[in-house]
Motif scaffolding. Structure first.
Motif, mmCIF file in Angstrom:
data_model
loop_
_atom_site.group_PDB
_atom_site.id
_atom_site.type_symbol
_atom_site.label_atom_id
_atom_site.label_comp_id
_atom_site.label_asym_id
_atom_site.label_seq_id
_atom_site.Cartn_x
_atom_site.Cartn_y
_atom_site.Cartn_z
ATOM 1 N N VAL A 180 -6.053 2.406 2.803
ATOM 2 C CA VAL A 180 -4.789 3.060 2.460
ATOM 3 C C VAL A 180 -3.715 1.977 2.338
ATOM 4 N N VAL A 181 -3.032 1.948 1.194
ATOM 5 C CA VAL A 181 -2.008 0.941 0.927
ATOM 6 C C VAL A 181 -0.758 1.644 0.401
ATOM 7 N N THR A 182 0.395 1.221 0.875
ATOM 8 C CA THR A 182 1.642 1.789 0.354
ATOM 9 C C THR A 182 2.761 0.760 0.390
ATOM 10 N N GLY A 183 3.667 0.890 -0.558
ATOM 11 C CA GLY A 183 4.903 0.139 -0.489
ATOM 12 C C GLY A 183 5.787 0.724 0.601
ATOM 13 N N LYS A 184 6.392 -0.111 1.396
ATOM 14 C CA LYS A 184 7.195 0.380 2.526
ATOM 15 C C LYS A 184 8.367 1.233 2.055
ATOM 16 N N GLU A 185 8.914 0.903 0.882
ATOM 17 C CA GLU A 185 10.069 1.632 0.359
ATOM 18 C C GLU A 185 9.691 2.620 -0.743
ATOM 19 N N ASP A 186 8.458 3.113 -0.726
ATOM 20 C CA ASP A 186 8.023 4.109 -1.705
ATOM 21 C C ASP A 186 8.846 5.382 -1.521
ATOM 22 N N LEU A 187 9.603 5.759 -2.546
ATOM 23 C CA LEU A 187 10.457 6.943 -2.470
ATOM 24 C C LEU A 187 9.732 8.212 -2.893
ATOM 25 N N LEU A 188 8.693 8.083 -3.694
ATOM 26 C CA LEU A 188 7.972 9.274 -4.171
ATOM 27 C C LEU A 188 6.918 9.743 -3.175
ATOM 28 N N CYS A 189 6.224 8.794 -2.576
ATOM 29 C CA CYS A 189 5.189 9.121 -1.587
ATOM 30 C C CYS A 189 5.488 8.326 -0.316
ATOM 31 N N PRO A 190 6.353 8.861 0.529
ATOM 32 C CA PRO A 190 6.851 8.102 1.686
ATOM 33 C C PRO A 190 5.756 7.668 2.651
ATOM 34 N N ILE A 191 6.128 6.764 3.517
ATOM 35 C CA ILE A 191 5.161 6.145 4.424
ATOM 36 C C ILE A 191 4.478 7.167 5.333
ATOM 37 N N ASN A 192 5.177 8.244 5.688
ATOM 38 C CA ASN A 192 4.567 9.257 6.560
ATOM 39 C C ASN A 192 3.312 9.872 5.952
ATOM 40 N N ASN A 193 3.264 9.968 4.623
ATOM 41 C CA ASN A 193 2.045 10.463 3.968
ATOM 42 C C ASN A 193 0.851 9.604 4.370
ATOM 43 N N HIS A 194 1.073 8.309 4.396
ATOM 44 C CA HIS A 194 -0.014 7.361 4.625
ATOM 45 C C HIS A 194 -0.357 7.252 6.113
ATOM 46 N N LEU A 195 0.643 7.426 6.958
ATOM 47 C CA LEU A 195 0.375 7.474 8.393
ATOM 48 C C LEU A 195 -0.504 8.670 8.726
ATOM 49 N N PRO A 210 5.851 -4.728 2.493
ATOM 50 C CA PRO A 210 7.323 -4.740 2.544
ATOM 51 C C PRO A 210 7.939 -5.056 1.183
ATOM 52 N N ASN A 211 9.202 -4.644 1.031
ATOM 53 C CA ASN A 211 9.945 -4.903 -0.208
ATOM 54 C C ASN A 211 9.171 -4.424 -1.430
ATOM 55 N N CYS A 212 8.664 -3.211 -1.340
ATOM 56 C CA CYS A 212 7.814 -2.675 -2.405
ATOM 57 C C CYS A 212 8.018 -1.175 -2.508
ATOM 58 N N GLY A 213 8.111 -0.700 -3.746
ATOM 59 C CA GLY A 213 8.284 0.721 -3.990
ATOM 60 C C GLY A 213 6.965 1.420 -4.284
ATOM 61 N N HIS A 214 6.995 2.359 -5.237
ATOM 62 C CA HIS A 214 5.867 3.250 -5.499
ATOM 63 C C HIS A 214 4.738 2.578 -6.271
#
Length: 240
Positions: A180-195, A210-214
């Motif tokens: 599971v990989v996510t950008g920390k600042e993903d606004l469309l699929c926030p970090i809680n989805n991945h947690l 870090p310093n990464c969006g969607h």
């Protein structure tokens, strides 16, 4: 491995193979990545059945955003064919009505002749980190992906997203290694989805960039490729 391991990528909404192009260049040579062009079908089940009909007998499956959502449906239909999962900047939950309403408004604008304006004027600020909004090479590639996908597929995939099943009950049943990989600042699929995914999928590895969006694969491709390559190497014996 005598034959390269197939890695099938599923792109996000209004995305094509350019989404994974930079990542693929940095993957190990014993992996054979390819991106499926998603047919203009209006349900996740139909899309999944179409992908399975075109995919190898066994493969690693990866997806970003809508591609990750679709990956859950492929796993539900054919878990015996999928040797590992890569879920990036995505969401296991069914869609909230307010999200559907916002996208339906975009579809209506697109049908009224504004399709080419949707990505640069509406979507771009939520697709990438604010620090990259003035990077024309990146934004031009993202806009071109949307134009390549086209209005017909946009309408069908919007319907598929709106009517998708809730994949959260599936998470604890996923029995293959999962990244599971996510950008920390993903606004469309926030970090809680991945947690949530990391909490419930049994054999899971989570990386937050870090310093990464969607669109993590286009924003930070070397970082994504590093995580994917390391995960593939750790699980190579299971994938053989």
């Amino acid at each position: 491995m005598t034959q390269p391991l197939p890695l099938i990528w599923l792109p996000g909404l209004l995305c094509d193979d350019a989404l994974f192009e930079d990542v693929n260049k940095a993957l190990p040579d014993w992996v054979a990545p390819s991106t499926i062009k998603l047919a203009p079908l209006p349900s996740m089940t139909k899309l999944a059945e179409d992908v399975l009909a075109r995919a190898p007998d066994e493969f690693i499956l990866g997806g970003l955003s809508m591609g990750g959502i679709l990956a859950f449906e492929l796993y539900r239909l054919a878990p015996h064919r999928i040797k590992g999962l890569i879920l990036m900047d995505t969401n296991a939950a069914d869609e909230k009505q307010e999200v559907t309403d916002k996208r339906d408004a975009l579809v209506e604008r697109a049908e009224n002749g504004e399709f080419s304006h949707i990505t640069p004027e509406v979507l771009m600020p939520v697709l990438i980190h604010p620090s990259r909004l003035k990077k024309e090479e990146l934004t031009n590639r993202i806009e071109q992906m949307a134009l390549n996908v086209g209005l017909t597929a946009f309408k069908a995939h919007a319907k598929a997203l709106a009517t998708r099943p809730d994949a959260r009950p599936l998470l604890s049943d996923i029995s293959v290694p999962t990244l599971v990989v996510t950008g920390k600042e993903d606004l469309l699929c926030p970090i809680n989805n991945h947690l949530l995914m990391a909490e419930h999928i049994p054999d899971v590895t989570l990386h937050v960039i870090p310093n990464c969006g969607h669109l993590s694969t286009m924003e930070r491709p070397s970082r994504v490729a590093k995580h994917v390559s390391h995960w593939l190497a750790l699980n190579a014996l299971l994938f053989a």
